[in-house]
Design a protein around this motif. Structure first.
Motif, PDB file in Angstrom:
ATOM      1  N   MET A  86     -48.903  17.533  33.431  1.00 36.78           N
ATOM      2  CA  MET A  86     -47.818  17.727  32.462  1.00 36.78           C
ATOM      3  C   MET A  86     -47.966  19.099  31.804  1.00 36.78           C
ATOM      4  O   MET A  86     -49.026  19.424  31.263  1.00 36.78           O
ATOM      5  N   ILE A  87     -46.901  19.875  31.839  1.00 36.10           N
ATOM      6  CA  ILE A  87     -46.901  21.197  31.209  1.00 36.10           C
ATOM      7  C   ILE A  87     -45.985  21.125  29.981  1.00 36.10           C
ATOM      8  O   ILE A  87     -44.812  20.782  30.094  1.00 36.10           O
ATOM      9  N   TYR A  88     -46.536  21.443  28.828  1.00 38.75           N
ATOM     10  CA  TYR A  88     -45.739  21.412  27.599  1.00 38.75           C
ATOM     11  C   TYR A  88     -45.274  22.826  27.272  1.00 38.75           C
ATOM     12  O   TYR A  88     -46.096  23.746  27.163  1.00 38.75           O
ATOM     13  N   PRO A  89     -43.959  22.988  27.097  1.00 41.14           N
ATOM     14  CA  PRO A  89     -43.411  24.349  26.976  1.00 41.14           C
ATOM     15  C   PRO A  89     -43.560  24.975  25.593  1.00 41.14           C
ATOM     16  O   PRO A  89     -43.347  26.180  25.457  1.00 41.14           O
ATOM     17  N   ASN A  90     -43.904  24.182  24.592  1.00 39.26           N
ATOM     18  CA  ASN A  90     -44.017  24.731  23.231  1.00 39.26           C
ATOM     19  C   ASN A  90     -44.863  23.789  22.368  1.00 39.26           C
ATOM     20  O   ASN A  90     -45.149  22.653  22.770  1.00 39.26           O
ATOM     21  N   PRO A  91     -45.268  24.239  21.187  1.00 40.65           N
ATOM     22  CA  PRO A  91     -46.110  23.406  20.335  1.00 40.65           C
ATOM     23  C   PRO A  91     -45.454  22.067  19.963  1.00 40.65           C
ATOM     24  O   PRO A  91     -46.125  21.036  19.914  1.00 40.65           O
ATOM     25  N   ALA A  92     -44.144  22.081  19.727  1.00 35.47           N
ATOM     26  CA  ALA A  92     -43.468  20.835  19.340  1.00 35.47           C
ATOM     27  C   ALA A  92     -43.560  19.791  20.448  1.00 35.47           C
ATOM     28  O   ALA A  92     -43.721  18.587  20.185  1.00 35.47           O
ATOM     29  N   ALA A  93     -43.490  20.238  21.705  1.00 32.23           N
ATOM     30  CA  ALA A  93     -43.539  19.297  22.830  1.00 32.23           C
ATOM     31  C   ALA A  93     -44.920  18.664  22.953  1.00 32.23           C
ATOM     32  O   ALA A  93     -45.044  17.453  23.197  1.00 32.23           O
ATOM     33  N   VAL A  94     -45.963  19.468  22.782  1.00 37.40           N
ATOM     34  CA  VAL A  94     -47.306  18.898  22.901  1.00 37.40           C
ATOM     35  C   VAL A  94     -47.606  18.009  21.682  1.00 37.40           C
ATOM     36  O   VAL A  94     -48.241  16.951  21.811  1.00 37.40           O
ATOM     37  N   GLU A  95     -47.056  18.376  20.536  1.00 41.21           N
ATOM     38  CA  GLU A  95     -47.271  17.524  19.354  1.00 41.21           C
ATOM     39  C   GLU A  95     -46.563  16.173  19.514  1.00 41.21           C
ATOM     40  O   GLU A  95     -47.127  15.116  19.183  1.00 41.21           O
ATOM     41  N   ALA A  96     -45.351  16.215  20.046  1.00 42.42           N
ATOM     42  CA  ALA A  96     -44.635  14.954  20.296  1.00 42.42           C
ATOM     43  C   ALA A  96     -45.420  14.089  21.272  1.00 42.42           C
ATOM     44  O   ALA A  96     -45.539  12.866  21.088  1.00 42.42           O
ATOM     45  N   ALA A  97     -45.981  14.706  22.310  1.00 43.07           N
ATOM     46  CA  ALA A  97     -46.761  13.952  23.296  1.00 43.07           C
ATOM     47  C   ALA A  97     -48.022  13.367  22.667  1.00 43.07           C
ATOM     48  O   ALA A  97     -48.423  12.242  22.976  1.00 43.07           O
ATOM     49  N   PHE A  98     -48.641  14.133  21.787  1.00 46.18           N
ATOM     50  CA  PHE A  98     -49.842  13.650  21.098  1.00 46.18           C
ATOM     51  C   PHE A  98     -49.536  12.369  20.313  1.00 46.18           C
ATOM     52  O   PHE A  98     -50.240  11.360  20.430  1.00 46.18           O
ATOM     53  N   TYR A  99     -48.465  12.391  19.537  1.00 49.51           N
ATOM     54  CA  TYR A  99     -48.169  11.213  18.708  1.00 49.51           C
ATOM     55  C   TYR A  99     -47.627  10.055  19.538  1.00 49.51           C
ATOM     56  O   TYR A  99     -47.836   8.881  19.194  1.00 49.51           O
TER      57      TYR A  99
END
Lengths: 139, 139
Positions: free
Chosen positions: B1-14
């Motif tokens: 999974m490649i996250y394109p920006n900080p918001a995307a990786v943060e959403a995935a984290f939660y």
């Protein structure tokens, strides 16, 4: 006071803390609503005024603490630096030393480098070496 | 999974946290000794292996939590982003909601944006509005 790099402002922060020197602490923090501080066990404080007021009340009537700190990790880019720090805090009347974990963020501003975030927390349980966190409470 | 920006990786984290999904949590974190994680009341965990092991033990046998989060502050420069977040955590069997304060740091890597630091702490005392921190315990 103009701090030329993150290390200089970090040194000033811990010197101010060790000396309960609110004047020096005031020179450490950036100005504005964006600065944030979380003391161990405390909530989120935002804005220079509230953050400095919290340090004033921490310093008020407190005996001089003994503080040393060890930078565990740094990362940064351009005018932004993040330090993860272990703080070792004790006082003359406290035999036991507390280890506090802090995330410190510094910003290059028009007035040199300044602190914009201090997030400190106190481990309530000890890490067991190599247990990968299994002894810790739930997130 | 490649996250394109900080918001995307943060959403995935939660999302990974809410679903106790270790596979997704594994995609969130950067690889290497430099990643750090501090759980509420926990010590400093360093390195991807220990950090993921801690999540595995948190997820093991836990009932699905209810988690929402609110980004209180973001700052960043280039390939580095810092988010200060309020997490609201509860479970079906816990009437009380806990508010956790987290500092999340994200890095742009060769594999997209990834989490490099999660520093979470649980306020033990409530902030009184406007008291500037006077009700909090000593640092």
């Amino acid at each position: 006071m103009i701090y030329p790099n993150p290390a200089a402002v970090e040194a000033a922060f811990y010197t101010a803390f060790a000396n309960l020197d609110l004047e020096q602490m005031t020179t450490v923090w950036a100005r504005g609503d964006e600065v944030s501080c979380i003391h161990p066990g405390g909530g989120l404080l935002r804005g220079t005024r509230d953050v400095l007021q919290s340090w004033a009340s921490i310093f008020h009537g407190t005996e001089l603490p003994r503080i040393s700190h060890r930078v565990v990790h740094t990362s940064g880019e351009g005018g932004l630096a993040i330090h993860v720090v272990e703080e070792h805090v004790s006082s003359a009347s406290t035999a036991r030393e507390a280890t506090v974990i802090a995330t410190n963020v510094y910003r290059r501003t028009g007035d040199g480098w300044q602190m914009t975030l201090h997030h400190a927390s106190l481990p309530l349980v000890e890490n067991k070496a190599g247990d990968g966190g299994r002894s810790r409470p739930l997130h």
